[in-house]
Scaffold this motif. Sequence first.
Motif, short mmCIF file in Angstrom:
data_model
loop_
_atom_site.label_atom_id
_atom_site.label_comp_id
_atom_site.label_asym_id
_atom_site.label_seq_id
_atom_site.Cartn_x
_atom_site.Cartn_y
_atom_site.Cartn_z
N ARG A 1 57.98 37.16 44.10
CA ARG A 1 56.53 37.35 44.13
C ARG A 1 55.79 36.02 44.02
NH1 ARG A 1 54.18 41.10 40.23
NH2 ARG A 1 55.48 40.02 38.77
N PHE A 2 56.35 35.08 43.24
CA PHE A 2 55.77 33.74 43.11
C PHE A 2 55.80 33.02 44.45
CE2 PHE A 2 56.35 29.17 41.90
CZ PHE A 2 55.09 28.96 41.38
N VAL B 1 50.91 34.58 39.99
CA VAL B 1 50.94 35.74 40.88
C VAL B 1 49.74 36.64 40.61
CG1 VAL B 1 52.20 37.86 41.45
CG2 VAL B 1 53.43 35.69 41.26
N GLU B 2 49.46 36.91 39.34
CA GLU B 2 48.33 37.77 38.97
C GLU B 2 47.01 37.17 39.45
OE1 GLU B 2 48.57 38.31 34.75
OE2 GLU B 2 50.48 39.38 34.89
N LEU B 3 46.84 35.85 39.29
CA LEU B 3 45.60 35.20 39.72
C LEU B 3 45.45 35.27 41.24
CD1 LEU B 3 43.04 33.64 39.19
CD2 LEU B 3 44.41 31.54 38.99
N VAL B 4 46.52 35.01 41.97
CA VAL B 4 46.45 35.09 43.44
C VAL B 4 46.13 36.52 43.88
CG1 VAL B 4 47.76 34.85 45.59
CG2 VAL B 4 47.91 33.08 43.84
N GLU B 5 46.75 37.49 43.23
CA GLU B 5 46.46 38.90 43.57
C GLU B 5 44.99 39.23 43.32
OE1 GLU B 5 48.26 41.35 45.08
OE2 GLU B 5 49.68 39.72 45.45
N SER B 6 44.45 38.76 42.21
CA SER B 6 43.05 39.04 41.92
C SER B 6 42.12 38.35 42.92
CB SER B 6 42.69 38.65 40.48
OG SER B 6 42.70 37.26 40.31
N LYS C 1 42.97 37.74 46.08
CA LYS C 1 43.11 38.51 47.33
C LYS C 1 42.28 39.79 47.28
CE LYS C 1 47.29 39.39 48.51
NZ LYS C 1 48.75 39.61 48.51
N ASN C 2 42.21 40.41 46.11
CA ASN C 2 41.48 41.67 45.95
C ASN C 2 40.01 41.46 45.67
OD1 ASN C 2 43.93 43.00 46.27
ND2 ASN C 2 44.34 43.02 44.09
N GLY C 3 39.60 40.22 45.47
CA GLY C 3 38.20 39.94 45.17
C GLY C 3 37.79 40.30 43.76
N THR C 4 38.77 40.38 42.84
CA THR C 4 38.46 40.77 41.47
C THR C 4 38.59 39.62 40.49
OG1 THR C 4 40.73 41.51 41.11
CG2 THR C 4 39.14 43.18 41.83
N ALA C 5 38.79 38.40 40.99
CA ALA C 5 38.94 37.26 40.09
C ALA C 5 37.63 36.98 39.39
CB ALA C 5 39.38 36.02 40.86
N ALA C 6 37.74 36.60 38.12
CA ALA C 6 36.54 36.30 37.33
C ALA C 6 36.02 34.92 37.64
CB ALA C 6 36.86 36.41 35.85
#
Length: 89
Positions: A7-8, A77-82, A84-89
């Motif tokens: 995933r990384f 991975v979590e930061l990249v996913e957020s 991609k989803n537009g949910t990053a803070a």
Amino acid sequence: MSDVDARFAQAQEDVKQLPERPGNLTLLRLYALFKQATEGDAHGDRPGMTDIVGKYKYDAWAALQGTAQQTAREQYVELVESLKNGTAA
């Protein structure tokens, strides 16, 4: 290769395909997590006053001192996913 490692690796590719460029603080976080995940704790000399960008990058990486490489991979991975989803803070 473990699931987290796969995933990384995928997140490293995904970050290049983001619809818009993240802000500077997010870019610093991505950089620091990547360095911690791949090299471990910060090492070497801190850049001097004339290298402002290098100093910020080093400081962001050094702030993760003691974070396990596996944990840094997961957070990357979590930061990249957020992003991609537009949910990053």
